[in-house]
Design a protein around this motif. Structure first.
Motif, PDB file in Angstrom:
ATOM      1  N   SER A  82       0.862  -1.175   0.000  1.00 22.63           N
ATOM      2  CA  SER A  82       0.000   0.000   0.000  1.00 22.63           C
ATOM      3  C   SER A  82       0.900   1.226   0.000  1.00 22.63           C
ATOM      4  N   ASN A  83       0.408   2.270  -0.668  1.00 23.89           N
ATOM      5  CA  ASN A  83       1.148   3.522  -0.784  1.00 23.89           C
ATOM      6  C   ASN A  83       0.242   4.682  -0.412  1.00 23.89           C
ATOM      7  N   ASP A  84       0.841   5.720   0.170  1.00 26.06           N
ATOM      8  CA  ASP A  84       0.055   6.919   0.475  1.00 26.06           C
ATOM      9  C   ASP A  84      -0.117   7.746  -0.790  1.00 26.06           C
ATOM     10  N   LEU A  90       3.533   2.265   2.552  1.00 24.50           N
ATOM     11  CA  LEU A  90       2.992   2.209   3.917  1.00 24.50           C
ATOM     12  C   LEU A  90       3.162   0.793   4.472  1.00 24.50           C
ATOM     13  N   GLU A 164      -9.507   6.295   2.380  1.00 23.45           N
ATOM     14  CA  GLU A 164      -8.199   6.221   3.037  1.00 23.45           C
ATOM     15  C   GLU A 164      -7.118   6.975   2.277  1.00 23.45           C
ATOM     16  N   THR A 166      -5.399   5.841  -0.092  1.00 24.03           N
ATOM     17  CA  THR A 166      -4.325   4.863  -0.100  1.00 24.03           C
ATOM     18  C   THR A 166      -4.465   4.005  -1.341  1.00 24.03           C
TER      19      THR A 166
END
Length: 188
Positions: A82-84, A90, A164, A166
């Motif tokens: 997962s990435n912001d 993340l 989110e 995300t």
């Protein structure tokens, strides 16, 4: 209570038939208030115990769910990450070490764009903007540069959680091969 009666109502302390009755009435009144208070406190304690039990049950389910998620992240052959909104990792599954040569803790906070092969930077940036705009992507191809230098071909599936902010992505644990060997992939 006799002290207060003596200070504020000196005539109420006098001896007589009503004094015993008055005293009994005050005791009965205080007992009734005490009983009501005890019943109310008992109800509050019961409600608190029920809320505590429900919270403990939810905490147990959450802990079990986190354990299962961690098992998936630790044992998946695919890279799950997962990435912001800025593209920083993340979370990253343990498969990243096999596929990219990095341990998960080395990637947390690192921009995923830093790993994209230079010729694929713009294509990857545009795809990420599209994903962040709410358009899921399947079969997106790009290349990453491994920690030790070689280039890895990847085939991504990704979507963005708007609430989110995300991006969630999955890349196969066995790099996609180009050329004649593409049809032959050995699994154990």
């Amino acid at each position: 209570s006799h002290f207060l009666h003596g200070v504020f109502w000196p005539n109420s302390i006098s001896e007589g038939n009503w004094t015993s009755f008055e005293h009994c009435a005050w005791v009965a009144f205080e007992d009734i208030l005490l009983g009501i208070s005890c019943l109310h406190s008992n109800k509050e304690m019961r409600d608190t115990a029920m809320r505590t039990a429900a919270l403990q049950e939810q905490t147990g389910r959450l802990t079990a769910s986190q354990h299962v998620n961690q098992l998936i992240m630790d044992n998946s052959r695919d890279v799950i990450c997962s990435n912001d909104a800025a593209g920083r990792f993340l979370t990253v599954s343990a498969a990243c070490e096999t596929l990219w040569g990095y341990r998960p803790e080395e990637l947390i906070g690192k921009a995923s764009a830093e790993m994209v092969y230079s010729e694929d930077q713009e294509k990857s940036r545009l795809a990420n903007l599209d994903i962040m705009a709410g358009h899921p992507v399947t079969n997106f191809e790009n290349r990453y540069v491994r920690k030790d230098g070689p280039i890895v071909n990847l085939l991504w599936s990704a979507y963005c959680s708007a609430s989110e902010v995300t991006r969630f992505q999955v890349a196969p644990g066995i790099p996609r091969r180009k050329g004649p060997a593409a049809g032959v992939q050995q699994t154990h």
